[in-house]
Design an enzyme around this catalytic site. Structure first.
Site, mmCIF file in Angstrom:
data_model
loop_
_atom_site.group_PDB
_atom_site.id
_atom_site.type_symbol
_atom_site.label_atom_id
_atom_site.label_comp_id
_atom_site.label_asym_id
_atom_site.label_seq_id
_atom_site.Cartn_x
_atom_site.Cartn_y
_atom_site.Cartn_z
ATOM 1 N N GLY A 12 17.617 31.416 -26.024
ATOM 2 C CA GLY A 12 17.823 29.971 -26.049
ATOM 3 C C GLY A 12 16.749 29.305 -26.899
ATOM 4 N N LYS A 188 29.892 44.482 -29.171
ATOM 5 C CA LYS A 188 28.490 44.186 -28.839
ATOM 6 C C LYS A 188 28.128 44.765 -27.480
ATOM 7 C CE LYS A 188 24.306 42.688 -28.865
ATOM 8 N NZ LYS A 188 23.645 41.431 -28.701
HETATM 9 P P1 NAD Z 1 15.658 35.322 -20.792
HETATM 10 O O1 NAD Z 1 15.480 36.162 -19.568
HETATM 11 O O2 NAD Z 1 14.546 35.297 -21.778
HETATM 12 O O3 NAD Z 1 15.978 33.834 -20.346
HETATM 13 C C1 NAD Z 1 17.085 33.566 -19.516
HETATM 14 C C2 NAD Z 1 16.638 32.597 -18.412
HETATM 15 O O4 NAD Z 1 15.721 33.252 -17.525
HETATM 16 C C3 NAD Z 1 15.905 31.355 -18.929
HETATM 17 O O5 NAD Z 1 16.353 30.269 -18.178
HETATM 18 C C4 NAD Z 1 14.445 31.657 -18.652
HETATM 19 O O6 NAD Z 1 13.680 30.482 -18.440
HETATM 20 C C5 NAD Z 1 14.521 32.469 -17.396
HETATM 21 N N1 NAD Z 1 13.375 33.369 -17.264
HETATM 22 C C6 NAD Z 1 12.860 34.175 -18.237
HETATM 23 N N2 NAD Z 1 11.803 34.862 -17.758
HETATM 24 C C7 NAD Z 1 11.646 34.490 -16.471
HETATM 25 C C8 NAD Z 1 10.731 34.847 -15.450
HETATM 26 N N3 NAD Z 1 9.760 35.749 -15.678
HETATM 27 N N4 NAD Z 1 10.877 34.266 -14.240
HETATM 28 C C9 NAD Z 1 11.856 33.372 -14.000
HETATM 29 N N5 NAD Z 1 12.771 32.987 -14.934
HETATM 30 C C10 NAD Z 1 12.660 33.537 -16.150
HETATM 31 O O7 NAD Z 1 17.023 35.792 -21.445
HETATM 32 P P2 NAD Z 1 17.362 36.162 -22.970
HETATM 33 O O8 NAD Z 1 16.725 37.437 -23.335
HETATM 34 O O9 NAD Z 1 17.150 34.964 -23.802
HETATM 35 O O10 NAD Z 1 18.917 36.469 -22.836
HETATM 36 C C11 NAD Z 1 19.901 35.452 -22.714
HETATM 37 C C12 NAD Z 1 21.254 36.100 -22.990
HETATM 38 O O11 NAD Z 1 21.279 36.556 -24.340
HETATM 39 C C13 NAD Z 1 21.525 37.344 -22.131
HETATM 40 O O12 NAD Z 1 22.895 37.467 -21.860
HETATM 41 C C14 NAD Z 1 21.077 38.475 -23.036
HETATM 42 O O13 NAD Z 1 21.696 39.719 -22.728
HETATM 43 C C15 NAD Z 1 21.538 37.947 -24.381
HETATM 44 N N6 NAD Z 1 20.850 38.524 -25.533
HETATM 45 C C16 NAD Z 1 19.511 38.762 -25.503
HETATM 46 C C17 NAD Z 1 18.902 39.276 -26.629
HETATM 47 C C18 NAD Z 1 17.409 39.493 -26.669
HETATM 48 O O14 NAD Z 1 16.915 40.116 -27.616
HETATM 49 N N7 NAD Z 1 16.624 38.982 -25.705
HETATM 50 C C19 NAD Z 1 19.650 39.563 -27.773
HETATM 51 C C20 NAD Z 1 21.012 39.274 -27.773
HETATM 52 C C21 NAD Z 1 21.608 38.742 -26.638
HETATM 53 C C1 AOT Z 2 20.040 43.995 -29.479
HETATM 54 N N1 AOT Z 2 19.507 43.605 -28.256
HETATM 55 O O1 AOT Z 2 21.275 42.492 -27.384
HETATM 56 C C2 AOT Z 2 20.590 43.086 -30.349
HETATM 57 O O2 AOT Z 2 18.130 42.928 -26.139
HETATM 58 O O3 AOT Z 2 19.930 42.350 -25.056
HETATM 59 C C3 AOT Z 2 19.350 42.705 -26.073
HETATM 60 C C4 AOT Z 2 20.147 42.918 -27.305
HETATM 61 C C5 AOT Z 2 21.099 43.521 -31.556
HETATM 62 C C6 AOT Z 2 21.031 44.857 -31.897
HETATM 63 C C7 AOT Z 2 20.450 45.767 -31.014
HETATM 64 C C8 AOT Z 2 19.951 45.323 -29.814
#
Ligand code: NAD
Ligand code: AOT
Length: 312
Positions: A12, A188
């Site tokens: 986000g 994905k």
């Molecule tokens: P995130 O865990 O960083 O954040 C999600 C929510 O959790 C936010 O509201 C955040 O404030 C809260 N949060 C984070 N850490 C916390 C903690 N220690 N204690 C309490 N609350 C906490 O999630 P993200 O990695 O941004 O993932 C969001 C979506 O995107 C998921 O579906 C994930 O699978 C997907 N996604 C993630 C990545 C990546 O590299 N992180 C890549 C592609 C897709």
């Molecule tokens: C990822 N990672 O989606 C993204 O960390 O949840 C994640 C995620 C692109 C390619 C490989 C891994």
């Protein structure tokens, strides 16, 4: 276009920051009070490809929305899968008949949750290959490159989806329309159903997983089960192409990335999204009479590790 990003975690924050840098009015909504406090006090602080960047962005807790005056043409959902329904129940003050919602979460079946809160022709679905990680409240590390694929869930939303693609491209988010978003989501999910669960269990990053002799047979078995279940769901997947797509990450710049399930479970002792990834394949496989032993075992192992770690 006024955008509200719901879930100011790693992803986000990435999308909010890049859109803000492109001049878009972005508001954040988050449920983690320490994160809200940090962003209000010092701004969103990012290590953006090695450069320290601070962005002053408005941020609200869901309970503050009713009196906030926040108006959103588009809400981008970036909670974790297991937070999505509870978060959207609290968004009624900012979701109106003309509000669009874009879901880029990893995992399968989020449209079933979101259809309760937004009409099909205002729902956009997609996937992203961007990555991100939180290093503390209000702090994110944003490395590498990525892309976005999206499509409106119903044809009537297509023109708005095109506007979002254009805006994302102005922000450098590298977006393109998907011709079959369900196939994009399953493809994905194969990335996450292999890399996320295996790296969380083995406590390694993507590149290290790829160096093991077991990586290829693991990936092929897991992806074959995804393919069989997707086929039964009416989503044809080219499993050989998907294997190549996942295996390409082993030697790409993303190889240094620890997938978000590793960040959740191993680093932060949080519950994971496994029930929306490998677990979803097991549930849907059962409904179609398709055996999914690799995905069942991975789901069980992740849940066992959650319990051993005391994840919350
Ligand atoms: P995130 O865990 O960083 O954040 C999600 C929510 O959790 C936010 O509201 C955040 O404030 C809260 N949060 C984070 N850490 C916390 C903690 N220690 N204690 C309490 N609350 C906490 O999630 P993200 O990695 O941004 O993932 C969001 C979506 O995107 C998921 O579906 C994930 O699978 C997907 N996604 C993630 C990545 C990546 O590299 N992180 C890549 C592609 C897709
Ligand atoms: C990822 N990672 O989606 C993204 O960390 O949840 C994640 C995620 C692109 C390619 C490989 C891994």
């Amino acid at each position: 276009m006024k955008i509200t990003v719901v879930g100011a975690g790693g992803m986000g924050s990435r999308f909010a920051l890049m859109l803000h840098q492109a001049g878009v009015a972005v508001t954040l909504v988050d449920g983690w009070q320490a994160n809200i406090d940090a962003i209000r006090q010092a701004g969103l602080q990012a290590d953006f490809n090695g450069r320290a960047v601070t962005a002053r962005l408005p941020i609200y807790a869901p309970r503050e929305l009713a009196d906030s005056g926040v108006q959103a043409d588009l809400i981008i959902a970036f909670t974790k899968s297991n937070q999505l329904a509870a978060m959207f129940k609290q968004l009624t003050p900012i979701i109106h008949a003309d509000t669009y919602v874009l879901c880029l979460l990893n995992g399968i079946g989020h449209e079933d949750v979101l259809e309760e809160f937004v009409a099909k022709d205002h729902l956009l679905l997609g996937i992203t290959m961007w990555t991100a990680g939180m290093t503390g409240p209000g702090h994110v590390k944003l490395l590498g490159h990525g892309e976005v694929e999206l499509q409106s869930f119903a044809p009537a939303g297509a023109a708005f989806a095109d506007q979002v693609v254009a805006l994302f491209n102005q922000a450098g988010l590298n977006a393109r329309p998907s011709a079959n978003v369900k196939a994009s989501i399953w493809r994905k999910a194969c990335v996450n159903g292999t890399l996320n669960s295996l790296c969380a269990l083995l406590d390694c990053n993507i590149g290290a997983l790829g160096q093991t002799r077991e990586a290829e047979p693991f990936l092929r078995e897991i992806i074959a089960e995804f393919g069989a279940v997707a086929q039964a769901e009416g989503v044809p997947l080219d499993v050989a192409e998907v294997y190549d797509h996942v295996a390409a990450t082993f030697t790409a710049d993303i190889a240094v990335h620890y997938p978000s399930m590793h960040q959740d479970l191993v680093v932060n002792h949080r519950l994971t999204e496994v029930d929306f990834i490998n677990g979803a394949v097991v549930r849907k496989g059962q409904a179609h009479g398709i055996a999914t032993p690799y995905n069942a075992m991975l789901t069980q192992l992740i849940h066992a590790k959650e319990q051993l770690i005391g994840a919350k």
